[in-house]
Design an enzyme around this catalytic site. Structure first.
Site, PDB file in Angstrom:
ATOM      1  N   GLU A   1      17.535   3.492  -1.718  1.00  0.00           N
ATOM      2  CA  GLU A   1      16.284   2.874  -2.173  1.00  0.00           C
ATOM      3  C   GLU A   1      15.111   3.243  -1.255  1.00  0.00           C
ATOM      4  OE1 GLU A   1      15.802  -1.402  -1.877  1.00  0.00           O
ATOM      5  OE2 GLU A   1      17.672  -1.545  -0.753  1.00  0.00           O
TER       6      GLU A   1
ATOM      7  N   HIS B   1      17.898  -1.090  -6.097  1.00  0.00           N
ATOM      8  CA  HIS B   1      17.111  -2.079  -5.361  1.00  0.00           C
ATOM      9  C   HIS B   1      17.487  -3.491  -5.836  1.00  0.00           C
ATOM     10  CE1 HIS B   1      13.620  -3.798  -3.349  1.00  0.00           C
ATOM     11  NE2 HIS B   1      13.156  -4.276  -4.496  1.00  0.00           N
TER      12      HIS B   1
ATOM     13  N   SER C   1      13.361  -8.453  -1.841  1.00  0.00           N
ATOM     14  CA  SER C   1      12.225  -7.555  -2.055  1.00  0.00           C
ATOM     15  C   SER C   1      10.922  -8.177  -1.533  1.00  0.00           C
ATOM     16  CB  SER C   1      12.132  -7.197  -3.537  1.00  0.00           C
ATOM     17  OG  SER C   1      11.251  -6.126  -3.754  1.00  0.00           O
TER      18      SER C   1
END
Length: 362
Positions: A296, A326, A193
């Site tokens: 996502e 995610h 991320s």
């Protein structure tokens, strides 16, 4: 009442000028041409355990509902740090102060093989502790010592402080292992991320600085573009149980306003390659594996990055899973697809760093 009419006209003209100037100054290059590229996709339906993971994520969202400002950030940090509380680790964990972070070393790992891990958490949350399920697995499959850097977070620190921490940690790892001074033989950078964004920005920085490049990189559900112009940033709000509730509301705000907000928050233009690795040159990068889920919000950011990098000659792969949350890899103890993702990473590391060969010769 004429003054009210004049005021409304003035406000309307001001907004028109504001939006026009925003698009002139901040509007990024159009990368929609990369949206049609096809990549390797896992077509199997999600496992039953995935429903439990989704419910766990939604429960987190319910706990944060109505919590705002500093209290929300602290709640996110507390929740993330608790993810690995019940984890049965096989690796040993050793904290360090300079640089700040922790070594995670599985039995049989070669400390000359090193992985810098950069955790996610929207640059505001997350820690080495929150991601131990990831670093424990990476040390095992990579036969390597993993250093999880505890980089400085926003809003207490500016965005560049975290970037600088990651750069310094990588340079330190070149000459230092968990047992002290020792030159690294293999270097890998990995992150998820927000940490995936730092990972991709870091390999570009190493290239530009002509420093020793990583032998390989792994980015899991990475943020690659802060301009938020990719289609899935809006189209996948409803299908992303983690990022949708957290950031979906921002999509109701005009992009030009979001660009100014991002500029003020990060103290740099959203199209800066430091915050948006997609927006910089992507040539001469090391072998890079990206994993992302088709549902996502960030999937098109990953797709655009991989397609652009391939077009510029870099060996970047994107593997897509169906129906995952995610950064589903963090739920390894309870999710079969997380194990499959780590098997995919293990094969990638075997090919590009000789992890399997190292296991046979150690």
């Amino acid at each position: 009442m004429m003054w009210v009419l004049y005021l409304l006209i003035f406000i309307g003209l001001f907004l028109l000028v504001f939006l026009t100037v925003s698009f002139v100054l901040l509007r990024p290059e159009d990368y929609s041409t990369f949206d049609s590229h096809e990549f390797k996709s896992r077509t199997a339906l999600p496992s039953i355990a995935n429903k439990e993971v989704i419910e766990r994520v939604r429960n987190m969202g319910r706990q944060l509902h109505g919590v705002r400002g500093r209290a929300r950030i602290l709640a996110m940090r507390q929740y993330m740090d608790g993810i690995s509380d019940d984890l049965q680790m096989v690796s040993t964990v050793t904290a360090t102060d300079q640089p700040r972070g922790e070594w995670v070393v599985a039995p049989g790992a070669d400390t000359r093989r090193r992985i810098l891990y950069i955790h996610g958490g929207a640059w505001m949350a997350g820690s080495p502790r929150s991601h131990r399920s990831m670093t424990d697995q990476l040390s095992q499959i990579g036969k390597a010592a993993v250093f999880a850097v505890d980089y400085r977070l926003m809003p207490e620190y500016r965005y560049m402080a975290g970037v600088e921490d990651c750069r310094k940690a990588y340079e330190w790892l070149l000459d230092n292992g968990p047992e002290g001074k020792q030159e690294a033989q293999i270097m890998v950078i990995a992150g998820d991320s927000a940490g995936g964004s730092h990972t991709l920005a870091l390999i570009a920085w190493l290239r530009d600085q002509k420093l020793r490049q990583a032998d390989a990189a792994i980015a899991l559900s990475p943020s690659t573009d802060m301009t938020m112009t990719a289609p899935s940033n809006r189209s996948n709000i409803a299908t992303d149980p983690m990022l949708g509730p957290m950031f979906g509301g921002l999509q109701k705000v005009p992009l030009s306003v979001l660009w100014w907000f991002s500029t003020a928050t990060f103290r740099m233009r959203p199209a800066s390659p430091v915050a948006s690795p997609l927006r910089g040159p992507l040539h001469d990068l090391p072998p890079t594996l990206i994993q992302a889920s088709d549902c996502e919000m960030l999937i098109d950011n990953a797709r655009r990055y991989a397609a652009k990098a391939q077009a510029e000659g870099s060996p970047v792969e994107l593997h897509i899973w169906q129906g995952m949350v995610h950064v589903w890899q963090i739920f390894g103890p309870m999710l079969p697809e997380a194990d499959e993702a780590f098997d995919d990473m293990a094969e990638f590391l075997r090919v590009h760093t000789g992890a399997e060969e190292q296991d046979h010769t150690s």
